[in-house]
Design an enzyme around this catalytic site. Structure first.
Site, PDB file in Angstrom:
ATOM      1  N   PHE A 276       0.888   6.372 -15.243  1.00 22.34           N
ATOM      2  CA  PHE A 276      -0.211   6.188 -15.740  1.00 22.34           C
ATOM      3  C   PHE A 276      -0.536   7.401 -14.027  1.00 22.34           C
ATOM      4  O   PHE A 276      -1.068   6.918 -12.835  1.00 22.34           O
ATOM      5  CB  PHE A 276      -0.567   4.712 -15.009  1.00 22.34           C
TER       6      PHE A 276
ATOM      7  N   SER B 197      -9.078   5.063  -4.622  1.00 17.21           N
ATOM      8  CA  SER B 197     -10.505   4.048  -5.027  1.00 17.21           C
ATOM      9  C   SER B 197     -11.397   4.084  -5.854  1.00 17.21           C
ATOM     10  O   SER B 197     -12.164   3.498  -6.107  1.00 17.21           O
ATOM     11  CB  SER B 197     -10.467   2.843  -3.623  1.00 17.21           C
TER      12      SER B 197
ATOM     13  N   ARG C 150      21.220 -20.189  12.409  1.00 20.33           N
ATOM     14  CA  ARG C 150      21.392 -19.878  13.706  1.00 20.33           C
ATOM     15  C   ARG C 150      21.197 -20.728  14.559  1.00 20.33           C
ATOM     16  O   ARG C 150      20.319 -21.104  14.897  1.00 20.33           O
ATOM     17  CB  ARG C 150      19.652 -18.807  13.468  1.00 20.33           C
TER      18      ARG C 150
ATOM     19  N   GLY D 278      14.565 -12.303  13.775  1.00 18.11           N
ATOM     20  CA  GLY D 278      14.257 -10.772  14.977  1.00 18.11           C
ATOM     21  C   GLY D 278      15.218  -9.838  15.508  1.00 18.11           C
ATOM     22  O   GLY D 278      14.626  -9.237  14.321  1.00 18.11           O
TER      23      GLY D 278
ATOM     24  N   GLU E  65      -3.439  -0.440  -7.419  1.00 17.63           N
ATOM     25  CA  GLU E  65      -4.102  -0.783  -8.355  1.00 17.63           C
ATOM     26  C   GLU E  65      -5.646  -1.054  -7.891  1.00 17.63           C
ATOM     27  O   GLU E  65      -5.771  -2.366  -8.570  1.00 17.63           O
ATOM     28  CB  GLU E  65      -3.070  -1.606  -9.426  1.00 17.63           C
TER      29      GLU E  65
ATOM     30  N   GLU F 220      -9.530  -3.531   0.303  1.00 15.08           N
ATOM     31  CA  GLU F 220     -10.907  -4.241  -0.117  1.00 15.08           C
ATOM     32  C   GLU F 220     -11.574  -3.254  -0.541  1.00 15.08           C
ATOM     33  O   GLU F 220     -12.706  -3.969  -1.105  1.00 15.08           O
ATOM     34  CB  GLU F 220     -11.110  -2.465   1.189  1.00 15.08           C
TER      35      GLU F 220
END
Length: 385
Positions: free
Chosen positions: A128, A137, A270, A342, A366, A370
């Protein structure tokens, strides 16, 4: 990986699809961390997805697909499932749908017969091509031109950030048309071996996949390669993105679920300060937030897909909300997983570190976060009038 198909947006076929896909992917993708030639790996993924029938969901039934029209819920469930196991597998699947989507939605019968069976079978790779160096954008700022010359078009310009550049067999390209009665942007399908089309650059990104820049220099194609009406390319692009934008949120959802399961398993095993990491209240608070983000994302993603499939309505606003929230939420979930691990979380080659790199691009492609906020605000204003 939690099964979310208990939600009210699905029917029995979707539940079977989700279960079958998860079992299939779990048996084939042992690790999301790869080495070697990414082009060859991507080609092999497309072939595997096609051979085993999954790419049939990317095209209409008339050319070998599963349903008469592309089913957004199926696409989302598959991207969620593939994303849980392997980001590159999700990429390979998604680009087959996005790259061929304009042909599925607006192509002529001849175009569909020529290109879509190969997509469904994994024998032909699609791409595409919308973005340009100065028009990402803001797609309306594109400068690539397609000049009408009798029964042909002559293309000149540059497209960049094109996924599958260099391995695609054909590209769906958007260019500013000149010489037609209707001025504006027009969509075309262009074979990769067309004279005047070249891959001028390939570059690396943080989560490796085939991507690069296309250059068109007096690239002449028959007018029959036009997709849809002249000057209506933005309609082609936007309606294609409406189908697949919510699925970006679904991929992010799969990534986030993988991060939650990975973080939970690590925390439970852990030892820390005489107990386990999972028994510490700060860890439990983090896991609680991760779970809330995942459930909220699922509801938004599948609401958007359901609205398109069942209500048969445009989902510009709901898909933008789903994409915005799910990708940002997945970033938070994956970051918490890194924190739980960690030092291991930032070790190159560890799945937690790979997830951290995989999620970052989803907040951009895509339509960046914002831009989604602007789309949502404008659509809300339009619908309230």
């Amino acid at each position: 990986m939690n099964d979310l198909t208990y939600l009210p947006f699905f029917d029995a076929g979707h539940r079977d699809l989700s279960s079958d896909l998860r079992h299939w992917a779990g048996s084939r993708y042992a690790s999301r961390v790869h080495s070697g030639d990414v082009d060859e790996l991507c080609r092999s993924y497309v072939k595997m997805l096609g051979t085993d029938g999954w790419l049939r969901h990317c095209v209409p039934a008339s050319v070998g697909g599963v349903k008469e029209t592309i089913d957004s819920r199926s696409i989302c469930l598959m991207r969620q499932g593939l994303g849980y196991f392997d980001g590159l597998a999700d990429f390979a699947f998604a680009m087959q749908g996005l790259g061929s989507g304009p042909i599925s939605l607006f192509g002529t019968p001849t175009q569909r017969d020529r290109y879509l069976p190969g997509v469904a079978q994994g024998k032909s790779i699609s791409a595409f091509a919308l973005s340009e160096p100065m028009a990402g954008s803001d797609a309306a700022a594109m400068t690539t031109t397609a000049t009408r010359e009798g029964n042909e078009y002559r293309l000149n310009g540059t497209k960049t950030w094109i996924s599958n550049a260099g391995i695609a067999d054909f590209y769906t390209v958007f260019a500013r048309s000149e010489g037609d009665d209707a001025q504006g942007v027009t969509a075309f399908v262009i074979d990769a071996d067309t004279p005047g089309l070249q891959v001028s650059e390939r570059f690396d990104v943080c989560a490796p996949h085939p991507i690069g820049t296309l250059r068109f220099e007096d690239c002449v194609i028959p007018a029959e390669q036009r997709i849809g009406d002249p000057g209506k390319g933005f309609r082609v692009a936007l309606q294609t993105l409406d189908v697949f934008r919510a699925s970006v949120g679904a991929a992010a959802l799969g990534f986030a679920q993988a991060a939650l399961d990975m973080g939970m398993q690590h925390a439970q095993n852990r030892p820390m300060f005489g107990t386990t990491l999972s028994e510490m209240q700060l860890t439990q608070a983090a896991i609680g937030e991760m779970c809330a983000d995942i459930d909220a994302s699922a509801l938004l993603v599948y609401r958007a897909a359901w609205e398109r499939d069942v209500l048969k309505q445009r989902t510009t606003r709901s898909a933008a909300i789903a994409k915005l929230y799910a990708t940002e939420a997945a970033q938070r979930v994956i970051d918490r997983n890194v924190q739980l691990h960690g030092g291991l979380g930032v070790k190159v080659g560890h799945p937690a570190e790979m997830l951290y790199r995989e999620i970052r691009a989803l907040r951009i492609y895509e339509g960046a976060t914002e831009v989604q906020k602007i789309v949502i605000a404008r659509q809300t204003a339009t619908e309230s009038i």
